[in-house]
Design an enzyme around this catalytic site. Structure first.
Site, mmCIF file in Angstrom:
data_model
loop_
_atom_site.group_PDB
_atom_site.id
_atom_site.type_symbol
_atom_site.label_atom_id
_atom_site.label_comp_id
_atom_site.label_asym_id
_atom_site.label_seq_id
_atom_site.Cartn_x
_atom_site.Cartn_y
_atom_site.Cartn_z
ATOM 1 N N CYS A 1 0.827 -1.216 0.000
ATOM 2 C CA CYS A 1 0.000 0.000 0.000
ATOM 3 C C CYS A 1 0.857 1.261 0.000
ATOM 4 O O CYS A 1 0.391 2.332 -0.357
ATOM 5 C CB CYS A 1 -0.925 0.007 1.213
ATOM 6 S SG CYS A 1 -2.576 -0.591 0.824
ATOM 7 N N PHE A 2 2.102 1.122 0.452
ATOM 8 C CA PHE A 2 2.982 2.287 0.554
ATOM 9 C C PHE A 2 4.207 2.154 -0.349
ATOM 10 O O PHE A 2 5.138 2.947 -0.249
ATOM 11 C CB PHE A 2 3.420 2.481 2.003
ATOM 12 C CG PHE A 2 2.276 2.555 2.970
ATOM 13 C CD1 PHE A 2 1.416 3.640 2.963
ATOM 14 C CD2 PHE A 2 2.022 1.521 3.853
ATOM 15 C CE1 PHE A 2 0.347 3.706 3.830
ATOM 16 C CE2 PHE A 2 0.951 1.572 4.729
ATOM 17 C CZ PHE A 2 0.109 2.667 4.717
#
Length: 816
Positions: free
Chosen positions: A784-785
């Protein structure tokens, strides 16, 4: 204070609405109501609005105030009003004299950020109220019997919460609400689809999503204007399901994150779109698969080899060309002893070796160059081994050597009915210095493509389409033909573009253009995931189009058609979608790409004691076309509480509902079309990451661009570990780089403008390498990052070994 108040009400307060309230429960929306008090002496309560983060009351209350009076308005969740925190959702405190002159009179509309209380609970959103000294008009609340007031001082502190009549507290941080909320729309018109803009038009980064389900503030502006004024003709402003504003160009049926300028010029916009499309077309045409990488159809491999290798001593430029293509030189002089040249009835020459009683198409006087995978002295992954055919001996039993129409040698194994570029008389190029996953993928690919169900049938399948109407034309053409007809040689013709192509370039262009069109969120069939703005997921609200199931079947056929005819689509899906295609069970990790907030909440639920903290049942609230309904995750679920003992089952059921059940109809229609061309038992030989590569191909990744747009935490670019990391990545081939990209970002898709446009779950997010973990542990990823947790490994060999294991052996997309 009461002695200074007038005897009669002199101020009318209208509590209009709240916007973007904080959602404390994972799946349950609050039932908000507001309580207005003045000095603890006058208390008024609004009605309860069920299951919403954006309640609309528009209720009036007449109060007795002076300029020093403090008006406090609190918002509570009626479901939790009897709990310790009373379901507190925020408060505003307004000193009357600061906003309105009671002597002069007036009418003031206020929009205030909700503040925390003394217990410091997280608060989001705004409250919209109106203050007026005009009490001549009737109080509509009283007329409707809704006015519930307590004009005497409250004696029951348990009934109405105590409010500190002080000046407003400072905001705990930057406001999370939309700054345009000063003019709220009381009846906002919402587009039923929850689509997101396509990044294929004007590549731009979408703004971060509001946290915890907060929606952008509603204004009284129409959808054809915003705070900067009216949009150009044909443009519309919309909001996705994460509260992000995007713009729809009805002139071209496209979407973009970027607001069109007031001096919008259609010609300029068209030029920008064409330039963007050309970039994507170039990237799409460079994609390939491992089996293709050994052939002459791989321009990138040829280029890399020409840079990495030098001709053998005494060699010529033609020798280098041979090494890159696997072709052979023309034979000269006499045939070796025991050899004879003959001709087939069609006039094609072949050669007989009476020494071994074998035949071959290859002139023994020619020198063949065999491509072998493995590490050479320079550390590159490809080496060339020169081996005269005459010295290799006979082929194993059941094998045959053939030539392609470009005179390239390949081998047929009649025992297994498969073909390969690899000469079986040489040590297997599949087993020398090649990672296990790569051996598996190549072998799976060879097996998959050799199956009878994947063989092109005799005859031709003609498809004629118009470029500017490719979606509708393709739908009509592909849906009118039977699955067996679609398995014939595909002949694509673009209307008005006559020419002899045999389907090659036209097929590639056809699938490129069609994949851009049919996955466009404009049509509400697919939407961009919560992870970024270029991976796709099925839009659960696609039913806004009554024919959506027919379109999903068509799209399934197109995906199957592309795989069958060995072409790639320029589209990439969330990891869970590939799992669903393989009939694999989705997991909590897959939730990251669908709803990052929900993933975080469910992970917290699993990792912590929830008794007395979270009140959940085996039911979820779902909103569809403005209607909110409660769905049981299991029979009678709304009456079954979630406990520490059954929370694991709850998380599984929520994950299954969120990812699979909400789009079950659409997905089944998609798979019905897909399986008409690709049998389920054949595609199941791949895992989900391999299936992504099979559909989208392997990109040619620019390591320099990747490195240029990378951030470091705990490391510096000059550190030895980082230097070794990029050195290793450079030595890896395109497939290994794509696997690394999948491991760290969740997809092998690269934004059109390169790594500078890489997206995370909260907006633009550069690739990041963080110093984290024990040197004995494997690297971890946070998809997600776009982050890689890289331990400080001591040597280059250890780093490569650990990184390879993490990338090659890890199943699924997200690691954390």
């Amino acid at each position: 204070m009461g002695s200074n108040l007038p005897a009669q009400p002199n101020l009318r307060v209208t509590i209009i609405a709240a916007d973007g309230l904080y959602k404390r429960d994972v799946f349950r929306f609050p039932d908000p109501f507001a309580v207005a008090t003045v000095g603890g002496e006058q208390t008024h309560t609004t009605s309860v609005i069920k299951k919403t983060l954006n309640p609309y009351w528009n209720e009036m209350f007449d109060l007795r105030v002076n300029e020093d009076s403090i008006l406090a308005i609190q918002i509570f969740d009626q479901k939790k009003f009897k709990k310790k925190d009373q379901g507190f959702l925020g408060v505003i405190n307004v000193r009357i004299g600061d906003v309105i002159d009671l002597q002069m009179g007036g009418d003031e509309m206020l929009t205030r950020d909700l503040k925390k209380s003394n217990d410091n609970l997280v608060v989001h959103g705004k409250l919209i109220i109106n203050l007026s000294t005009n009490l001549s008009t009737p109080n509509t609340n009283q007329a409707n019997g809704l006015h519930r007031s307590h004009m005497q001082p409250s004696t029951s502190s348990g009934l109405v919460p105590q409010v500190s009549a002080s000046t407003p507290q400072p905001s705990p941080g930057p406001s999370q609400a939309d700054p345009t909320a000063s003019n709220p729309s009381l009846h906002p018109q919402r587009v039923p689809s929850t689509t997101r803009p396509s990044s294929t038009i004007v590549p731009a980064n979408g703004p971060p999503a509001p946290p915890n389900g907060q929606q952008g503030s509603r204004t009284n502006l129409s959808s054809f204007e915003d705070s900067q004024g009216r949009l150009p003709a044909g443009w519309e402003r919309r909001e996705d399901n994460l509260g992000r504003t995007y713009y729809v160009d009805h002139n071209t049926r496209t979407t973009t994150w970027t607001r069109p300028s007031n001096n919008y010029n259609e010609q300029t916009s068209r030029t920008q779109r064409e330039a963007s499309m050309q970039l994507e077309r170039r990237a799409h045409q460079s994609r390939m698969l491992p089996e293709d990488r050994t052939g002459a159809s791989s321009p990138n491999l040829q280029e890399n080899q020409q840079q990495a290798q030098t001709p053998p001593a005494g060699g010529s430029a033609s020798a280098v060309s041979m090494m890159a293509t696997g072709a052979t030189t023309a034979g000269t002089g006499e045939l070796p002893p025991g050899w004879e040249q003959r001709t087939t009835p069609e006039g094609r020459p072949y050669f007989v070796d009476h020494n071994t009683r074998t035949t071959t198409w290859v002139d023994p006087r020619r020198q063949q160059y065999i491509r072998m995978y493995g590490q050479n002295a320079n550390g590159t992954n490809t080496t060339i081994q020169q081996q005269p055919v005459s010295q290799l001996g006979p082929l194993p039993s059941g094998w045959e050597m053939r030539l392609t129409n470009t005179a390239r040698v390949y081998f047929v194994d009649h025992n297994t009915k498969t073909t390969t570029w690899d000469d079986p008389r040489l040590p297997s190029s599949l087993d020398q210095g090649v990672p296990q996953y790569k051996r598996d993928f190549r072998r799976k690919l060879i097996y998959f493509r050799s199956q009878p169900a994947l063989r092109i049938m005799s005859g031709q399948c003609h498809v004629k389409v118009r470029r500017n109407n490719i979606f509708e034309d393709s739908y009509a053409e592909i849906m009118r033909q039977s699955a067996s007809d679609l398995k014939k040689r595909l002949m694509i013709k673009f209307d008005g573009e006559d020419g002899l192509d045999y389907g090659g370039l036209s097929r590639r262009e056809f699938f490129f253009l069609l994949s851009h069109e049919m996955f466009n969120p404009f049509y509400c069939l697919f939407e961009y995931s919560a992870h970024d703005n270029y991976t796709l997921q099925i839009n659960p609200h696609s039913g806004v189009n009554p024919e959506h199931l027919n379109y999903f079947k068509f799209i399934g056929r197109v995906v199957g058609l592309a795989i069958f005819h060995r072409r790639f689509l320029d589209s990439f899906f969330i990891g869970a979608f590939y799992k669903m295609m393989l009939r694999k069970k989705v997991s909590l990790q897959d939730m990251e790409g669908v709803d990052e907030d929900l993933h975080r909440n469910l992970t917290w639920t699993l990792d912590n004691d929830i008794e007395g903290i979270i009140e959940l049942t085996f039911a979820v609230d779902d909103e569809k076309f403005g209607e909110r309904r409660t769905i049981d995750l299991k029979p009678g679920g709304r009456d079954i509480p979630v406990t520490n003992e059954n929370k694991g089952e709850y998380v599984e059921l929520v994950t299954e509902w969120k990812i699979v059940k909400r789009v079950e109809e659409q997905f089944n229609a998609f798979m019905s079309g897909f399986n008409e061309l690709i049998p389920a038992d054949l595609v199941n030989v791949f895992d989900e990451r391999e299936l992504e590569l099979l559909i989208g191909g392997i990109a040619d990744i620019d390591v320099d661009d990747w490195k240029k747009h990378t951030d470091y935490r705990g490391y510096q670019e000059s550190d030895e570990v980082i230097q070794n990391f990029w050195k290793i990545v450079r030595t890896w081939d395109a497939e290994q780089k794509s696997r690394l990209l999948q491991f760290t970002t969740g997809t092998s898709r690269i934004p059109v403008n390169g790594f500078k446009d890489l997206q995370g779950s909260d907006g633009p997010r550069r690739f990041t390498i963080e110093k984290s973990g024990d040197p004995g542990a494997l690297p971890k990823s946070h998809t997600c990052f776009n982050r890689l947790d890289l331990p400080p490994y001591k040597t280059n060999d250890v780093l490569e070994h650990k990184l390879s294991i993490a990338v090659e052996e890890t199943l699924g997309f997200g690691q954390e």
